[in-house]
Write a protein that holds these residues in place. Structure first.
Motif, PDB file in Angstrom:
ATOM      1  N   LEU A   1       1.914  -6.804   4.833  1.00 23.24           N
ATOM      2  CA  LEU A   1       2.569  -5.336   4.153  1.00 23.24           C
ATOM      3  C   LEU A   1       2.229  -3.793   4.367  1.00 23.24           C
ATOM      4  O   LEU A   1       1.401  -3.364   4.821  1.00 23.24           O
ATOM      5  CB  LEU A   1       2.137  -5.717   2.297  1.00 23.24           C
ATOM      6  CG  LEU A   1       2.949  -6.749   1.368  1.00 23.24           C
ATOM      7  CD1 LEU A   1       2.179  -6.500   0.440  1.00 23.24           C
ATOM      8  CD2 LEU A   1       3.727  -6.868   1.342  1.00 23.24           C
ATOM      9  N   GLY A   2       3.271  -3.506   4.374  1.00 25.36           N
ATOM     10  CA  GLY A   2       3.316  -1.574   4.533  1.00 25.36           C
ATOM     11  C   GLY A   2       3.688  -0.988   3.212  1.00 25.36           C
ATOM     12  O   GLY A   2       4.243  -0.989   2.679  1.00 25.36           O
ATOM     13  N   PHE A   3       2.399  -0.062   2.530  1.00 24.03           N
ATOM     14  CA  PHE A   3       2.516   0.867   1.795  1.00 24.03           C
ATOM     15  C   PHE A   3       2.897   1.787   2.245  1.00 24.03           C
ATOM     16  O   PHE A   3       1.985   2.759   2.844  1.00 24.03           O
ATOM     17  CB  PHE A   3       1.090   0.141   1.355  1.00 24.03           C
ATOM     18  CG  PHE A   3       0.740  -1.038   0.409  1.00 24.03           C
ATOM     19  CD1 PHE A   3       1.598  -0.997  -1.082  1.00 24.03           C
ATOM     20  CD2 PHE A   3       0.406  -1.428   0.823  1.00 24.03           C
ATOM     21  CE1 PHE A   3       1.121  -2.180  -1.932  1.00 24.03           C
ATOM     22  CE2 PHE A   3       0.031  -2.785   0.159  1.00 24.03           C
ATOM     23  CZ  PHE A   3       0.448  -3.462  -1.393  1.00 24.03           C
ATOM     24  N   ILE A   4       4.425   2.702   1.464  1.00 24.46           N
ATOM     25  CA  ILE A   4       4.026   3.993   2.095  1.00 24.46           C
ATOM     26  C   ILE A   4       3.662   4.682   1.087  1.00 24.46           C
ATOM     27  O   ILE A   4       4.703   4.705  -0.058  1.00 24.46           O
ATOM     28  CB  ILE A   4       5.483   4.391   2.458  1.00 24.46           C
ATOM     29  CG1 ILE A   4       5.530   3.103   4.131  1.00 24.46           C
ATOM     30  CG2 ILE A   4       5.942   5.141   3.157  1.00 24.46           C
ATOM     31  CD1 ILE A   4       6.911   2.693   4.010  1.00 24.46           C
ATOM     32  N   GLY A   5       2.828   6.399   0.906  1.00 26.92           N
ATOM     33  CA  GLY A   5       2.682   6.596  -0.612  1.00 26.92           C
ATOM     34  C   GLY A   5       1.995   5.866  -0.982  1.00 26.92           C
ATOM     35  O   GLY A   5       1.643   4.651  -1.924  1.00 26.92           O
ATOM     36  N   VAL A   6       0.314   6.482  -0.962  1.00 31.71           N
ATOM     37  CA  VAL A   6      -0.832   5.457  -1.563  1.00 31.71           C
ATOM     38  C   VAL A   6      -1.455   5.697  -2.925  1.00 31.71           C
ATOM     39  O   VAL A   6      -3.057   5.425  -2.844  1.00 31.71           O
ATOM     40  CB  VAL A   6      -1.539   4.285  -0.519  1.00 31.71           C
ATOM     41  CG1 VAL A   6      -0.382   3.451   0.301  1.00 31.71           C
ATOM     42  CG2 VAL A   6      -1.836   5.301   0.656  1.00 31.71           C
ATOM     43  N   ALA A   7      -1.135   6.780  -3.251  1.00 29.16           N
ATOM     44  CA  ALA A   7      -1.922   7.720  -4.171  1.00 29.16           C
ATOM     45  C   ALA A   7      -2.078   7.204  -5.897  1.00 29.16           C
ATOM     46  O   ALA A   7      -2.551   5.885  -5.705  1.00 29.16           O
ATOM     47  CB  ALA A   7      -1.619   9.430  -4.028  1.00 29.16           C
ATOM     48  N   ASN A   8      -1.460   7.984  -6.496  1.00 32.56           N
ATOM     49  CA  ASN A   8      -1.060   6.873  -8.145  1.00 32.56           C
ATOM     50  C   ASN A   8      -0.420   5.865  -8.129  1.00 32.56           C
ATOM     51  O   ASN A   8      -1.322   4.890  -8.605  1.00 32.56           O
ATOM     52  CB  ASN A   8      -0.915   7.996  -8.639  1.00 32.56           C
ATOM     53  CG  ASN A   8      -0.586   7.747 -10.133  1.00 32.56           C
ATOM     54  OD1 ASN A   8      -1.255   7.320 -11.223  1.00 32.56           O
ATOM     55  ND2 ASN A   8       0.618   8.067 -11.256  1.00 32.56           N
ATOM     56  N   ARG A   9       1.064   5.726  -7.835  1.00 32.76           N
ATOM     57  CA  ARG A   9       1.601   3.919  -7.620  1.00 32.76           C
ATOM     58  C   ARG A   9       1.248   3.595  -7.276  1.00 32.76           C
ATOM     59  O   ARG A   9       1.346   2.417  -6.945  1.00 32.76           O
ATOM     60  CB  ARG A   9       3.264   5.274  -8.494  1.00 32.76           C
ATOM     61  CG  ARG A   9       3.612   3.463  -8.747  1.00 32.76           C
ATOM     62  CD  ARG A   9       3.254   2.435 -10.029  1.00 32.76           C
ATOM     63  NE  ARG A   9       4.096   1.127 -10.294  1.00 32.76           N
ATOM     64  CZ  ARG A   9       3.320   0.875 -10.948  1.00 32.76           C
ATOM     65  NH1 ARG A   9       2.493   0.930 -11.461  1.00 32.76           N
ATOM     66  NH2 ARG A   9       4.840  -0.269 -11.214  1.00 32.76           N
ATOM     67  N   GLY A  10       0.773   4.226  -5.660  1.00 27.79           N
ATOM     68  CA  GLY A  10       0.496   3.404  -4.546  1.00 27.79           C
ATOM     69  C   GLY A  10       0.134   2.524  -4.558  1.00 27.79           C
ATOM     70  O   GLY A  10      -0.623   1.697  -3.954  1.00 27.79           O
ATOM     71  N   GLY A  11      -1.825   3.652  -5.990  1.00 26.23           N
ATOM     72  CA  GLY A  11      -2.761   2.458  -5.404  1.00 26.23           C
ATOM     73  C   GLY A  11      -2.266   1.552  -6.480  1.00 26.23           C
ATOM     74  O   GLY A  11      -3.388   0.343  -6.126  1.00 26.23           O
ATOM     75  N   GLN A  12      -2.059   1.824  -7.488  1.00 22.50           N
ATOM     76  CA  GLN A  12      -1.592   0.661  -9.030  1.00 22.50           C
ATOM     77  C   GLN A  12      -0.556  -0.631  -8.129  1.00 22.50           C
ATOM     78  O   GLN A  12      -1.041  -1.852  -8.258  1.00 22.50           O
ATOM     79  CB  GLN A  12      -0.672   0.943  -9.798  1.00 22.50           C
ATOM     80  CG  GLN A  12      -1.335   2.631 -10.414  1.00 22.50           C
ATOM     81  CD  GLN A  12      -0.716   2.790 -11.562  1.00 22.50           C
ATOM     82  OE1 GLN A  12       0.069   2.548 -12.129  1.00 22.50           O
ATOM     83  NE2 GLN A  12      -1.204   3.966 -12.003  1.00 22.50           N
ATOM     84  N   LEU A  13      -0.225  -0.173  -7.105  1.00 24.01           N
ATOM     85  CA  LEU A  13       0.472  -1.274  -6.360  1.00 24.01           C
ATOM     86  C   LEU A  13       0.072  -1.706  -5.589  1.00 24.01           C
ATOM     87  O   LEU A  13      -0.289  -3.207  -5.799  1.00 24.01           O
ATOM     88  CB  LEU A  13       1.904  -0.945  -5.430  1.00 24.01           C
ATOM     89  CG  LEU A  13       2.880  -0.215  -6.437  1.00 24.01           C
ATOM     90  CD1 LEU A  13       4.210   0.322  -5.508  1.00 24.01           C
ATOM     91  CD2 LEU A  13       3.900  -1.493  -7.102  1.00 24.01           C
ATOM     92  N   MET A  14      -1.429  -1.757  -4.531  1.00 26.10           N
ATOM     93  CA  MET A  14      -1.838  -1.866  -3.883  1.00 26.10           C
ATOM     94  C   MET A  14      -2.970  -3.550  -5.171  1.00 26.10           C
ATOM     95  O   MET A  14      -3.119  -4.429  -3.912  1.00 26.10           O
ATOM     96  CB  MET A  14      -2.755  -1.675  -3.536  1.00 26.10           C
ATOM     97  CG  MET A  14      -1.929  -0.552  -1.866  1.00 26.10           C
ATOM     98  SD  MET A  14      -2.289   0.091  -1.452  1.00 26.10           S
ATOM     99  CE  MET A  14      -5.308   0.010  -0.901  1.00 26.10           C
ATOM    100  N   LYS A  15      -3.134  -3.031  -6.095  1.00 28.78           N
ATOM    101  CA  LYS A  15      -3.696  -3.808  -6.874  1.00 28.78           C
ATOM    102  C   LYS A  15      -3.239  -4.470  -7.138  1.00 28.78           C
ATOM    103  O   LYS A  15      -3.338  -6.044  -7.451  1.00 28.78           O
ATOM    104  CB  LYS A  15      -4.405  -3.055  -8.335  1.00 28.78           C
ATOM    105  CG  LYS A  15      -5.769  -2.333  -7.574  1.00 28.78           C
ATOM    106  CD  LYS A  15      -6.582  -1.509  -9.267  1.00 28.78           C
ATOM    107  CE  LYS A  15      -7.446  -0.242  -8.999  1.00 28.78           C
ATOM    108  NZ  LYS A  15      -7.115   0.400  -9.120  1.00 28.78           N
ATOM    109  N   ALA A  16      -1.835  -4.657  -7.727  1.00 29.55           N
ATOM    110  CA  ALA A  16      -1.184  -5.346  -8.111  1.00 29.55           C
ATOM    111  C   ALA A  16      -0.346  -6.524  -6.671  1.00 29.55           C
ATOM    112  O   ALA A  16      -0.787  -7.998  -7.588  1.00 29.55           O
ATOM    113  CB  ALA A  16       0.075  -5.536  -8.811  1.00 29.55           C
ATOM    114  N   PHE A  17      -0.300  -6.231  -6.263  1.00 29.20           N
ATOM    115  CA  PHE A  17      -0.442  -7.228  -4.896  1.00 29.20           C
ATOM    116  C   PHE A  17      -1.418  -7.870  -4.269  1.00 29.20           C
ATOM    117  O   PHE A  17      -1.183  -8.406  -3.657  1.00 29.20           O
ATOM    118  CB  PHE A  17       0.285  -6.306  -3.401  1.00 29.20           C
ATOM    119  CG  PHE A  17       2.343  -6.147  -3.260  1.00 29.20           C
ATOM    120  CD1 PHE A  17       3.310  -7.216  -3.524  1.00 29.20           C
ATOM    121  CD2 PHE A  17       2.255  -5.031  -4.006  1.00 29.20           C
ATOM    122  CE1 PHE A  17       4.041  -7.283  -3.164  1.00 29.20           C
ATOM    123  CE2 PHE A  17       3.722  -5.104  -4.283  1.00 29.20           C
ATOM    124  CZ  PHE A  17       5.062  -5.961  -3.832  1.00 29.20           C
TER     125      PHE A  17
END
Ligand SMILES: NC(=O)C1=CN([C@@H]2O[C@H](COP(=O)(O)OP(=O)(O)OC[C@H]3O[C@@H](n4cnc5c(N)ncnc54)[C@H](OP(=O)(O)O)[C@@H]3O)[C@@H](O)[C@H]2O)C=CC1
Ligand SMILES: O=C1CO[C@H](CO)[C@@H](O)[C@@H]1O
Length: 406
Positions: free
Chosen positions: A9-25
């Protein structure tokens, strides 16, 4: 795919929601965060630490898109970036998880659907309630007549931001760790202010709006429950009535949508008063047999009462339900569904067409507000009926050299 058949996975935008998505994945073993991108180097550094590994990092999303080892991208940038990044990803053969609202114009949204189809990509939109078991069951039952005919639905974004809201701030030199030009992307050049980014872009029409930010969650859930794709007309009112800040969106707004099947839906954005509008829940669905109050974790059905001249007939039965479904839990389910669909090539729960149709409600409302009149919408043609001013707002001119990829 990455090593051991893990999705890279490549995450683009890793602040508020991006950080939450990284945790979810991260809750799913069959994927790994191999590339992170953010225009803010401090945010990037923090996110890289969060992975506990050593992902590649960049401030330029095009490097992630061009990296053949990346299978899918997860986009949590401000809304004005979603279309360019999503379409570039599709064209490069990557599947895409893109946050809501899908886009900032109706034209962008349709182009994203077209790209997903043209390149045969899985595109999941971040309206995470679509991966809720509670909503899935309830929407089915409501469509099957549980509440009778639902002629009226409502939801609200309530937050009393008086008196100062996001404040009034001067033009500033952007922080050294932020690439402001790349933050603005297709939008007009303008000085940085710390009440635009991070996070506060929601109160600026160019980058988002609360109609888009919150409206899309609720209008998506409403139209799902009542089985509607699009309204045939829209009328919004509102303005900046009490909050003395730099926002370019209203602090008070209410919009009514009318559907061809004979129903209304209302969304209110009240940022000048925060008391609850409903006895419980986030959305209200009022049918001829009963009313439902639904939230991410609960629902309650209250039987209707007999009104003037009504015959005696059975109403809906009182009912309550709960599901252990916080935003995080639903987001994790939504990520799971995306990963599963990457393998099965089936359409995900919040496929891009669904996300586009739901986001369209928000754009229709903002356009009606701007023009100060009720508008008729032809949902097949995706054009306003007999209104050139409104049709001129289906898109905007990007700042050069940015353009929508084809
Ligand atoms: N589904 C849900 O429940 C939620 C969805 N969202 C959605 O997620 C999206 C992001 O919101 P949020 O995380 O709160 O906002 P933030 O401002 O916290 O994060 C956005 C990040 O993206 C960075 N960024 C901006 N432009 C680019 C670019 N071109 N390339 C890479 N990075 C870039 C920003 O940099 P900088 O730090 O300089 O601003 C910032 O770090 C929005 O669309 C929002 O609606 C948000 C919350 C919950
Ligand atoms: O600002 C926000 C607050 O939380 C919402 C989700 O629960 C987000 O979608 C939204 O971007």
């Amino acid at each position: 795919a990455g090593s051991n058949d893990r999705v890279s996975l490549g995450f683009i935008g890793v602040a508020n929601r991006g950080g939450q998505l990284m945790k979810a994945f991260a809750e799913h073993q069959d994927c790994s965060p191999d590339y992170l991108c953010d225009v803010d180097s401090k945010t990037l550094e923090k996110a890289a630490k969060q992975t506990g590994g050593s992902p590649k990092t960049t401030a330029d999303y095009r490097k992630v898109i061009d990296d053949d080892s990346i299978d899918a991208i997860v986009i949590a940038t401000p809304d004005h970036w979603h279309a360019i990044q999503c379409i570039s990803g599709c064209a490069a053969g990557k599947d895409v998880y893109v946050e809501k609202p899908l886009a900032v114009t109706i034209h962008e949204g349709r182009a994203m659907v077209d790209a997903a189809r043209k390149y045969d990509r899985i595109v999941q939109v971040g309206t995470h309630r679509r991966s809720s078991g509670l909503y899935q069951e309830l929407s089915q039952r409501i469509q099957n007549g549980l509440l009778g005919k639902v002629c009226m639905s409502r939801a609200f974004r309530l937050s009393n931001m008086a008196p100062d809201g996001i404040g009034r701030r001067p033009a500033m030199t952007p922080p050294e760790h932020l690439d402001w030009d790349m933050w603005l992307g297709p939008r007009a050049q303008r000085p940085y202010q710390d009440n635009i980014a991070p996070y506060k872009f929601r109160w600026w029409q160019d980058y988002s709006s609360q109609m888009g930010n919150w409206g899309v969650h609720y209008l998506d859930a409403i139209r799902w429950c009542i089985g509607e794709e699009a309204p045939s007309s829209v009328c919004a009112m509102g303005g900046q009535f009490a909050i003395d800040d730099d926002r370019t969106i209203p602090d008070t707004m209410e919009v009514t949508f009318q559907f061809p099947s004979g129903r209304l839906a209302v969304f209110g954005q009240y940022e000048t008063s925060g008391n609850p509008m409903m006895p419980t829940g986030e959305i209200e669905l009022r049918g001829t047999l009963g009313t439902a109050y639904v939230s991410e974790r609960t629902y309650e059905i209250i039987p209707e009462r007999r009104g003037q001249f009504a015959t005696e007939h059975p109403m809906a039965k009182p009912e309550k339900g709960t599901e252990d479904s916080s935003n995080h839990h639903l987001t994790s389910n939504h990520a799971r569904n995306f990963l599963d669909c990457m393998r099965s090539r089936r359409q995900p729960n919040a496929d891009v067409e669904i996300g586009h149709r739901s986001t369209t409600f928000c754009h229709l409302a903002n356009i009606s507000l701007k023009l100060g009149r009720r508008l008729q919408w032809d949902a097949d043609a995706e054009r306003f009926v007999g209104d050139d001013d409104a049709n001129a707002m289906l898109h905007y001119e990007y700042r050069k050299p940015w353009k929508l990829p084809v």
